[in-house]
Design a protein around this motif. Structure first.
Motif, PDB file in Angstrom:
ATOM      1  N   ARG A   2       0.843  -1.184   0.000  1.00 17.01           N
ATOM      2  CA  ARG A   2       0.000   0.000   0.000  1.00 17.01           C
ATOM      3  C   ARG A   2       0.880   1.236   0.000  1.00 17.01           C
ATOM      4  O   ARG A   2       2.042   1.210   0.382  1.00 17.01           O
ATOM      5  CB  ARG A   2      -0.926   0.029   1.221  1.00 17.01           C
ATOM      6  N   SER A   3       0.311   2.330  -0.454  1.00 21.83           N
ATOM      7  CA  SER A   3       1.031   3.592  -0.422  1.00 21.83           C
ATOM      8  C   SER A   3       0.894   4.184   0.967  1.00 21.83           C
ATOM      9  O   SER A   3       0.164   3.677   1.807  1.00 21.83           O
ATOM     10  CB  SER A   3       0.453   4.554  -1.455  1.00 21.83           C
ATOM     11  N   GLU A 249       2.917   0.304 -10.337  1.00 28.41           N
ATOM     12  CA  GLU A 249       1.516  -0.047 -10.551  1.00 28.41           C
ATOM     13  C   GLU A 249       1.368  -1.558 -10.760  1.00 28.41           C
ATOM     14  O   GLU A 249       0.410  -2.186 -10.276  1.00 28.41           O
ATOM     15  CB  GLU A 249       0.949   0.714 -11.751  1.00 28.41           C
ATOM     16  N   LYS A 252       1.630  -3.245  -7.430  1.00 26.27           N
ATOM     17  CA  LYS A 252       0.388  -3.084  -6.668  1.00 26.27           C
ATOM     18  C   LYS A 252      -0.651  -4.106  -7.113  1.00 26.27           C
ATOM     19  O   LYS A 252      -1.363  -4.704  -6.285  1.00 26.27           O
ATOM     20  CB  LYS A 252      -0.166  -1.666  -6.844  1.00 26.27           C
TER      21      LYS A 252
END
Length: 262
Positions: A2-3, A249, A252
């Protein structure tokens, strides 16, 4: 994965583990090859303090904003407290291992894959030492901190300059960036496999504005922008950052898929 964006409660971390180069090295290269000399450190620490900067680095401000002590370098064992994390970065580090000695090229032999091995070993030994007890138990992170920590990465700039030092063209440097990011991605996956879940990944900076690049590789006036920066070097940095975003991306998506399956 997660960011770290979101509400304030989502950004409270008990520890930080950093991997990178001089942009986030708080003493690794100095511990291995000798202290960074003055004027490094003069602005804030008032003496050399392991940083290749006159003051603090972004990683120092990240730690400060999290209420944590500045990260001590993993390689600096003298009076170091790793309770709230460790810094594996060394100045001159690259993602891809360099086939030269530091005295030949100026690049650190402690590339990103080596830093990951050091982190993995640190994690294993921290757990063992805390189980055994004793005085060193209080100087190492709790086991649960490794999954709750923030993992920061700031590396890649030296991989780009390495090509120019070999007289590569900008197109040739751009051609090997996918390999650099492939190896970077493997390390991120490795940290994820070790339990890391929160990642802060830096872009690389404007390469064409670095004084040492402008001094070493003079450009024609037509190749300079209005700020006095070399456009070809900044172009390759921007290309690197676009590809890095694609890799992040993709990572993720992989992480979300794994979480769903698990």
């Amino acid at each position: 994965m997660r960011s770290v964006s979101g509400s304030e409660s989502e950004c409270i971390f008990p520890a930080i583990f950093n991997l990178g180069d001089s942009n986030s090295d708080t003493g690794g290269l100095s511990a291995a090859f000798g202290q960074a000399p003055p004027p490094n450190g003069i602005t804030y620490f008032h003496s050399p303090n392991g940083r290749f900067s006159d003051g603090r680095l972004i990683i120092d401000f990240i730690a400060e904003s999290s209420g944590l002590a500045y990260l001590r370098a993993y390689l600096d064992s003298v009076a170091s407290n790793f309770t709230h994390g460790a810094n594996f970065a060394t100045a001159g580090s690259t993602v891809r291992p360099q086939n030269t000695a530091i005295s030949q090229s100026g690049y650190s032999p402690i590339s990103l894959d080596v830093q990951f091995v050091q982190f993995s070993d640190f994690k294993t030994r921290s757990k063992l030492v805390r189980q055994q007890g004793g005085v060193f138990k209080e100087l190492l992170p709790k086991e649960e901190y490794f999954s709750q920590a923030l993992y920061t990465f700031d590396i890649g700039q030296n991989d780009l300059t390495a090509g120019y030092k070999l007289n590569f063209t900008t197109e040739q440097v751009k051609a090997y960036i996918p390999d650099v990011l492939g190896q970077f991605s493997n390390v991120i996956k490795g940290v994820y496999g070790e339990g890391g879940r929160s990642f802060w990944i830096h872009n690389t900076g404007p390469l064409g504005c670095l004084p040492y690049m402008l001094d070493r590789y003079p450009m024609k006036p037509t190749q300079m922008d209005e700020f006095g920066c070399a456009k070809p070097f900044n172009e390759v940095a921007q290309y690197f950052n676009r590809k890095l975003k694609e890799v992040v991306e993709q990572l993720k998506r992989i992480a979300r898929s794994c979480n769903h399956l698990c």
